[in-house]
Design an enzyme around this catalytic site. Structure first.
Site, PDB file in Angstrom:
ATOM      1  N   GLU A 152       0.838  -1.213   0.000  1.00  0.00           N
ATOM      2  CA  GLU A 152       0.000   0.000   0.000  1.00  0.00           C
ATOM      3  C   GLU A 152       0.872   1.262   0.000  1.00  0.00           C
ATOM      4  O   GLU A 152       0.624   2.188  -0.775  1.00  0.00           O
ATOM      5  CB  GLU A 152      -0.948   0.002   1.201  1.00  0.00           C
ATOM      6  CG  GLU A 152      -1.804   1.276   1.245  1.00  0.00           C
ATOM      7  CD  GLU A 152      -2.995   1.170   2.157  1.00  0.00           C
ATOM      8  OE1 GLU A 152      -3.903   0.377   1.849  1.00  0.00           O
ATOM      9  OE2 GLU A 152      -3.040   1.887   3.177  1.00  0.00           O
ATOM     10  N   ARG A 204      -4.479  32.662 -18.335  1.00  0.00           N
ATOM     11  CA  ARG A 204      -4.884  33.739 -17.429  1.00  0.00           C
ATOM     12  C   ARG A 204      -3.978  34.947 -17.673  1.00  0.00           C
ATOM     13  O   ARG A 204      -2.752  34.832 -17.603  1.00  0.00           O
ATOM     14  CB  ARG A 204      -4.765  33.262 -15.979  1.00  0.00           C
ATOM     15  CG  ARG A 204      -4.896  34.330 -14.920  1.00  0.00           C
ATOM     16  CD  ARG A 204      -6.317  34.759 -14.733  1.00  0.00           C
ATOM     17  NE  ARG A 204      -6.437  35.620 -13.536  1.00  0.00           N
ATOM     18  CZ  ARG A 204      -7.525  36.291 -13.234  1.00  0.00           C
ATOM     19  NH1 ARG A 204      -8.597  36.232 -14.010  1.00  0.00           N
ATOM     20  NH2 ARG A 204      -7.579  37.037 -12.145  1.00  0.00           N
ATOM     21  N   GLN A 213       7.928  35.438 -13.587  1.00  0.00           N
ATOM     22  CA  GLN A 213       8.804  34.389 -13.052  1.00  0.00           C
ATOM     23  C   GLN A 213       8.269  33.811 -11.732  1.00  0.00           C
ATOM     24  O   GLN A 213       8.447  32.619 -11.457  1.00  0.00           O
ATOM     25  CB  GLN A 213      10.201  34.977 -12.834  1.00  0.00           C
ATOM     26  CG  GLN A 213      11.294  33.962 -12.831  1.00  0.00           C
ATOM     27  CD  GLN A 213      12.659  34.614 -12.794  1.00  0.00           C
ATOM     28  OE1 GLN A 213      13.003  35.302 -11.836  1.00  0.00           O
ATOM     29  NE2 GLN A 213      13.428  34.433 -13.843  1.00  0.00           N
TER      30      GLN A 213
END
Lengths: 83, 379
Positions: B242, B268, B279
């Protein structure tokens, strides 16, 4: 590898890793590791890793039970059987 | 050393990705309601409920790394991370120990049902007073002729409200500590089994979780997994799978999230240009990529060691820490990239954070994983 040598190496590992070097020299081949609380689940995982590195023996999950981890002698017998 | 996937692995990844996108990848999957049997069946038809089960029982017969790759593809293509987590928990925490420790007819019957999706499994280990410490389980199993009587309560069992079978652990020898625990596969139809109401959780809403109550529940000896007293080894074995494979679900989530952030940064516009030209934004996304790729390498290596039967404890622990922490950090960064929209539930971005937070808790908390690493270093 002879069982005697295997027993010695396993006992040394347990002394060094889990018993702070065993300064009183208490660990014997038949010392009950589970009853003494020397082995817990994390330490068993470490021990299994050591057995693989040292002896090239892969211990399958089905072999990890009390009968095989009772003491140094039982661990040696398991390794010898699986080798 | 070769970091490339094989053609077979690449094909399998692409097939899972395409089929999940088609069947479980629609906008409706953003729902945080518990999974439905129809969704579970869809996952089963794609082969996801039996990835690492033996082919003779209808499974895919895959090893740990190939299983992880499929779960990564599942996590990437399905926006309902709760469903993906539920299938992975069923497979790794339940089907794996049944595959490796059950015997006789019970093994075949359970594995066939689990692989086909007819049966849903839940792992019931945690208790109110026993989370990380396996040696203090309050649920007991007393031996009687032909079987055991289980009594006590389990908690935080993922899939429990919907499960048909419970993989659970009980104390059979209190004085023996961690070697006094025994594992069982208990059918929901066994007398004395009940489940509590689903918990209201922060995330992973697609996966219902809750309590499992055993009230003098009789379980035949045939349903014991491994030997008496071997429960800790059974559990640790299932947790290695798991912790190693399941966290690939989060690699898939991060991959999808990264694509969403890149798209957002390109489209956007603020101050007359795409925000990706700033940046501060582009480097944030570069950092997300770096965390994802680092975590991926650790996870693939852990699964590769697992497949080779080699020492994997430290590698699996490092992988779990890296993936779970990267998922939270990247989810916070994704919210920042999306700004106000990232904070709204409707955009589905903040859900990544809520789905990622439990990754540092379940399957062995991050603190325990660091302990494993520290012990391995001799500390």
């Amino acid at each position: 590898m002879p069982d005697q040598e295997m027993t010695k190496r396993i006992a040394e590992y347990i002394r060094e890793k889990f018993l702070d070097g065993d300064p009183q020299g208490e660990l014997q081949d038949t010392s009950p590791l589970l009853e003494w609380g020397v082995l817990n689940s994390l330490r068993v995982a470490q021990l299994i890793g050591f057995l693989r590195e040292e002896f090239g023996v892969v211990v399958p999950p089905r072999e990890i039970h009390a009968d095989n981890l009772r003491d140094v002698r039982s661990i040696t017998a398991m390794v010898a059987r699986l080798a | 050393m070769d970091f490339d996937l094989t053609d077979e692995q690449r094909c399998r990844y692409d097939r899972v990705s395409a089929e999940v996108t088609q069947q479980l990848g629609g906008p409706g999957m953003l729902s945080e309601l518990p999974f439905t049997r129809t969704q579970w069946k869809s996952a089963a038809q794609i082969g996801l409920t039996g990835l690492c089960m033996p082919a003779e029982y209808g499974g895919g017969g895959l090893g740990a790394l190939d299983t992880a790759l499929c779960l990564e593809a599942f996590g990437r293509a399905c926006p309902n991370t709760g469903l993906v987590f539920a299938v992975a928990a069923h497979l790794l925490a339940c089907a794996v120990p049944i595959r490796d420790f059950a015997d006789g007819d019970v093994r075949g019957e359970l594995l066939s049902g689990l692989a086909s999706g007819e049966l849903i499994a839940a792992n019931a280990m945690t208790e109110d007073e026993a989370g990380s410490d396996l040696s203090r389980l309050g649920v007991t199993a007393e031996q009687e002729p032909g079987g055991y009587v289980l009594h006590g309560d389990k908690s935080f069992a993922s899939n429990a409200p919907a499960a048909d079978v419970f993989v659970t652990y009980a104390t059979t020898a209190p004085a023996a500590g961690f070697l006094g625990i025994t594992a069982f596969a208990v059918p929901r139809t066994a007398p004395g089994v009940a489940t509590g109401e689903p918990f209201e959780k922060m995330g992973l809403g697609g996966c219902p979780a809750g309590r499992v109550l055993f009230r003098h529940c009789r379980v035949p000896e045939t349903h014991r997994l491994g030997r008496e007293g071997q429960g800790t080894a059974v559990f640790q074995h299932s947790m290695a799978w798991e912790r190693g494979c399941l966290f690939a679900v989060y690699l898939g989530l991060m991959e999808r999230q990264l694509q969403q952030c890149v798209e957002r940064a390109r489209t956007r516009r603020q101050f007359g240009r795409a925000i990706g030209e700033f940046q501060a934004v582009s480097h944030r996304i570069a950092g997300m990529k770096q965390r994802l790729e680092s975590a991926r390498l650790l996870l693939y290596r852990a699964c590769w060691l697992l497949d080779g039967g080699r020492d994997h404890n430290e590698a699996v622990a490092l992988s779990k820490i890296a993936v779970s922490e990267a998922a939270v950090a990247n989810s916070l960064d994704a919210i920042q990239v999306f700004g106000g929209d990232g904070y709204l539930r409707s955009a589905g971005i903040e859900q990544h954070l809520r789905d990622s937070v439990p990754g540092g808790i379940f399957s062995g908390a991050t603190d325990i994983q660091r302990e494993v690493v520290a012990r391995g270093l001799g500390l």
